[in-house]
Design an enzyme around this catalytic site. Structure first.
Site, mmCIF file in Angstrom:
data_model
loop_
_atom_site.group_PDB
_atom_site.id
_atom_site.type_symbol
_atom_site.label_atom_id
_atom_site.label_comp_id
_atom_site.label_asym_id
_atom_site.label_seq_id
_atom_site.Cartn_x
_atom_site.Cartn_y
_atom_site.Cartn_z
ATOM 1 N N GLY A 48 34.292 33.865 36.249
ATOM 2 C CA GLY A 48 34.811 32.686 37.155
ATOM 3 C C GLY A 48 34.062 32.664 38.434
ATOM 4 O O GLY A 48 32.943 33.668 38.767
ATOM 5 N N ARG A 49 35.047 32.404 39.347
ATOM 6 C CA ARG A 49 34.534 32.390 40.795
ATOM 7 C C ARG A 49 34.428 33.662 41.505
ATOM 8 O O ARG A 49 33.396 33.909 41.924
ATOM 9 C CB ARG A 49 35.544 31.649 41.519
ATOM 10 C CG ARG A 49 35.474 30.102 41.728
ATOM 11 C CD ARG A 49 36.777 29.652 42.417
ATOM 12 N NE ARG A 49 38.113 29.496 41.654
ATOM 13 C CZ ARG A 49 38.642 28.711 41.421
ATOM 14 N NH1 ARG A 49 38.459 27.475 41.733
ATOM 15 N NH2 ARG A 49 39.874 29.052 40.656
ATOM 16 N N ILE A 50 35.263 34.663 41.024
ATOM 17 C CA ILE A 50 35.183 36.072 41.616
ATOM 18 C C ILE A 50 34.252 36.966 40.759
ATOM 19 O O ILE A 50 33.459 37.647 41.639
ATOM 20 C CB ILE A 50 36.535 36.541 41.504
ATOM 21 C CG1 ILE A 50 37.523 36.061 42.481
ATOM 22 C CG2 ILE A 50 36.652 38.198 41.853
ATOM 23 C CD1 ILE A 50 39.044 36.319 42.391
ATOM 24 N N SER B 86 33.064 36.813 28.467
ATOM 25 C CA SER B 86 33.996 35.749 28.717
ATOM 26 C C SER B 86 34.399 35.019 27.389
ATOM 27 O O SER B 86 33.590 35.265 26.296
ATOM 28 C CB SER B 86 33.432 34.808 29.763
ATOM 29 O OG SER B 86 32.414 34.150 29.416
ATOM 30 N N ARG B 87 35.459 34.146 27.229
ATOM 31 C CA ARG B 87 35.521 33.817 26.165
ATOM 32 C C ARG B 87 34.502 33.163 25.484
ATOM 33 O O ARG B 87 34.423 33.136 24.036
ATOM 34 C CB ARG B 87 36.907 32.574 26.331
ATOM 35 C CG ARG B 87 38.236 33.426 25.970
ATOM 36 C CD ARG B 87 39.409 32.348 26.403
ATOM 37 N NE ARG B 87 39.187 31.819 27.681
ATOM 38 C CZ ARG B 87 39.864 31.053 28.338
ATOM 39 N NH1 ARG B 87 41.042 30.356 27.720
ATOM 40 N NH2 ARG B 87 39.455 30.554 29.548
ATOM 41 N N ILE C 34 39.887 44.941 39.802
ATOM 42 C CA ILE C 34 40.309 44.221 40.776
ATOM 43 C C ILE C 34 41.095 42.747 40.329
ATOM 44 O O ILE C 34 41.346 41.824 41.025
ATOM 45 C CB ILE C 34 39.336 43.638 41.915
ATOM 46 C CG1 ILE C 34 38.127 43.109 41.255
ATOM 47 C CG2 ILE C 34 38.902 44.777 42.836
ATOM 48 C CD1 ILE C 34 38.025 41.821 40.725
ATOM 49 N N ARG D 29 44.232 42.633 37.330
ATOM 50 C CA ARG D 29 45.736 42.899 37.144
ATOM 51 C C ARG D 29 45.681 44.101 36.512
ATOM 52 O O ARG D 29 45.074 44.385 35.643
ATOM 53 C CB ARG D 29 46.469 41.640 36.469
ATOM 54 C CG ARG D 29 46.643 40.461 37.435
ATOM 55 C CD ARG D 29 47.623 40.480 38.511
ATOM 56 N NE ARG D 29 47.872 39.361 39.250
ATOM 57 C CZ ARG D 29 47.269 38.919 40.278
ATOM 58 N NH1 ARG D 29 46.087 39.675 40.915
ATOM 59 N NH2 ARG D 29 47.482 37.633 40.800
ATOM 60 N N ASP E 272 42.479 48.566 42.319
ATOM 61 C CA ASP E 272 43.158 47.981 43.338
ATOM 62 C C ASP E 272 44.732 47.698 42.643
ATOM 63 O O ASP E 272 45.390 47.166 43.419
ATOM 64 C CB ASP E 272 42.459 46.729 43.728
ATOM 65 C CG ASP E 272 43.204 46.040 44.937
ATOM 66 O OD1 ASP E 272 43.583 46.749 45.916
ATOM 67 O OD2 ASP E 272 43.261 44.724 44.932
ATOM 68 N N GLU F 85 53.135 47.852 39.576
ATOM 69 C CA GLU F 85 53.042 47.937 41.018
ATOM 70 C C GLU F 85 54.607 47.804 41.593
ATOM 71 O O GLU F 85 55.461 47.007 41.171
ATOM 72 C CB GLU F 85 52.274 46.946 41.429
ATOM 73 C CG GLU F 85 50.824 47.108 41.122
ATOM 74 C CD GLU F 85 49.755 45.906 41.517
ATOM 75 O OE1 GLU F 85 50.450 45.035 42.355
ATOM 76 O OE2 GLU F 85 48.956 45.822 40.902
ATOM 77 N N HIS G 214 46.606 47.159 46.093
ATOM 78 C CA HIS G 214 46.433 45.626 45.645
ATOM 79 C C HIS G 214 45.994 45.008 47.237
ATOM 80 O O HIS G 214 46.991 44.286 47.558
ATOM 81 C CB HIS G 214 47.623 45.272 45.165
ATOM 82 C CG HIS G 214 47.512 43.858 44.436
ATOM 83 N ND1 HIS G 214 48.243 43.302 43.267
ATOM 84 C CD2 HIS G 214 46.543 42.801 44.715
ATOM 85 C CE1 HIS G 214 47.705 42.336 42.741
ATOM 86 N NE2 HIS G 214 46.981 41.824 43.825
HETATM 87 C C1 8YV Z 1 47.766 38.554 46.148
HETATM 88 C C2 8YV Z 1 45.944 38.346 44.466
HETATM 89 O O1 8YV Z 1 47.901 37.264 46.515
HETATM 90 O O2 8YV Z 1 45.287 36.289 44.737
HETATM 91 C C3 8YV Z 1 45.618 36.883 43.990
HETATM 92 O O3 8YV Z 1 45.729 36.759 42.644
HETATM 93 O O4 8YV Z 1 46.344 39.220 43.505
HETATM 94 C C4 8YV Z 1 46.205 38.569 45.881
HETATM 95 O O5 8YV Z 1 45.445 37.781 46.682
HETATM 96 C C5 8YV Z 1 48.312 39.214 47.400
HETATM 97 O O6 8YV Z 1 48.065 40.607 47.339
HETATM 98 C C6 8YV Z 1 49.497 39.022 47.838
HETATM 99 O O7 8YV Z 1 50.425 39.262 46.854
#
Ligand code: 8YV
Length: 309
Positions: A149-151, A170-171, A226, A228, A252, A257, A275
């Site tokens: 995606g974008r990232i 990707s899917r 980076i 979840r 990250d 968390e 994070h």
């Molecule tokens: C968090 C993020 O929003 O955009 C996301 O999905 O994980 C981060 O940008 C930021 O850490 C605040 O919780």
């Protein structure tokens, strides 16, 4: 440059020292009291990556009209329930893409080149005793990205500048992409040196990194997350790192968390960040502007800036 500007080594020390837990606990306490005391009159909720709006919260706020989330990821918001109840939802796309992609590259460099370990080595006065061990070259390594995606695309673009061949899972295949597509994560992991998780967290992508994928990545492979924490089966990753069944990991995000598995604290093959991928002054201000802009638009009956629901 990335380690200095983005405080990568300081972040790694912060997590290893167990300080992350202290920061978030106070926020949680305040939030609970506030919601309880004002439940009848709250019309808007601002969530983030760690606390959004689940079914229970939504149902406890009868006047709720909008969830304006301070994150691009919306895994902590029950989108289906919001849709059903006519509650609008917004997020913060685009403004954080560069920072998250920069930090992904920072994590790759920090992990392969041992930047945080080097920093600890100098601070501990060890250089006088002998030179630092040799590390792993980053330029030219095969980078496999989960989620284009974008990232994911911004990470690919940056890695290309380091002469890294790029492939992705990707899917479905992206016909417009020049990168090599793999229809399964296991195939992608077997073919790359560095596997990067950059997809959204959904029921389908939970534990997308499991024992089979870790084994396919193998003892010379590195994992970067980076996305979840729940993208990874964390106990499987911890044992693979301890047993050196993969070469290393730059993380990250974590499953629970701010709790990070303590087995990781003493390992030299990991870089641990609390994070912070979007955590620059510039980007957090831009995210805050979007959050407020969406609320202003909603309450003045104008079109939302970044609507999701
Ligand atoms: C968090 C993020 O929003 O955009 C996301 O999905 O994980 C981060 O940008 C930021 O850490 C605040 O919780």
């Amino acid at each position: 440059i990335l380690a200095t500007l983005r405080g990568i080594c300081e972040c790694d020390r912060y997590v290893r020292a167990g300080l992350w837990k202290k920061g978030d606990f106070k926020l949680t306490t305040k939030k609970n009291d506030f919601f309880k005391e004002n439940s009848g009159s709250i019309r808007a909720v601002v969530g983030n990556a760690n606390a959004g709006a689940d079914r229970e919260l939504i149902d406890s706020l009868p006047a709720l009209e909008i969830v304006s989330n301070f994150s691009v990821g919306l895994d902590k918001v029950d989108l289906g329930h919001c849709k059903q109840k006519g509650i609008r939802v917004t997020n913060t796309p685009d403004v954080l893409t560069e920072d998250v992609a920069d930090l992904a590259i920072g994590l790759m460099l920090a992990t392969l080149r041992g930047i945080c370990e080097c920093d600890r080595y100098v601070r501990a006065g060890l250089w006088k005793k002998g030179d630092f061990k040799l590390t792993t070259k980053f330029s030219g390594k095969k980078v496999g990205i989960i989620g284009l995606g974008r990232i994911g695309t911004a990470i690919a673009k940056r890695a290309e500048a380091f002469n890294c061949p790029i492939s992705y899972y990707s899917r479905s295949q992206k016909p417009e992409s020049k990168y090599k597509y793999f229809p399964s994560v296991v195939e992608l992991a077997s073919d790359c040196d560095i596997l990067v998780v950059a997809c959204a967290l959904t029921a389908e992508t939970r534990h997308i990194i499991n024992r089979q994928v870790i084994d396919a990545l193998g003892p010379k492979g590195f994992l970067i997350n980076i996305g979840r924490g729940p993208h990874i089966d964390e106990p499987e990753l911890v044992s693979a790192l301890v047993e050196r069944r993969i070469a290393g990991a730059g993380l990250d995000v974590f499953e629970k968390e701010p709790h990070v598995p303590e087995e990781l604290f003493g390992l030299d093959n990991v870089v641990l960040l609390p994070h912070v991928a979007s955590g620059t002054v510039e980007t957090r201000n831009a995210m805050a502007d979007l959050v407020v802009g969406n609320l202003e638009a909603h309450f003045s009956k104008k079109p939302l800036l970044t609507p999701v629901v």
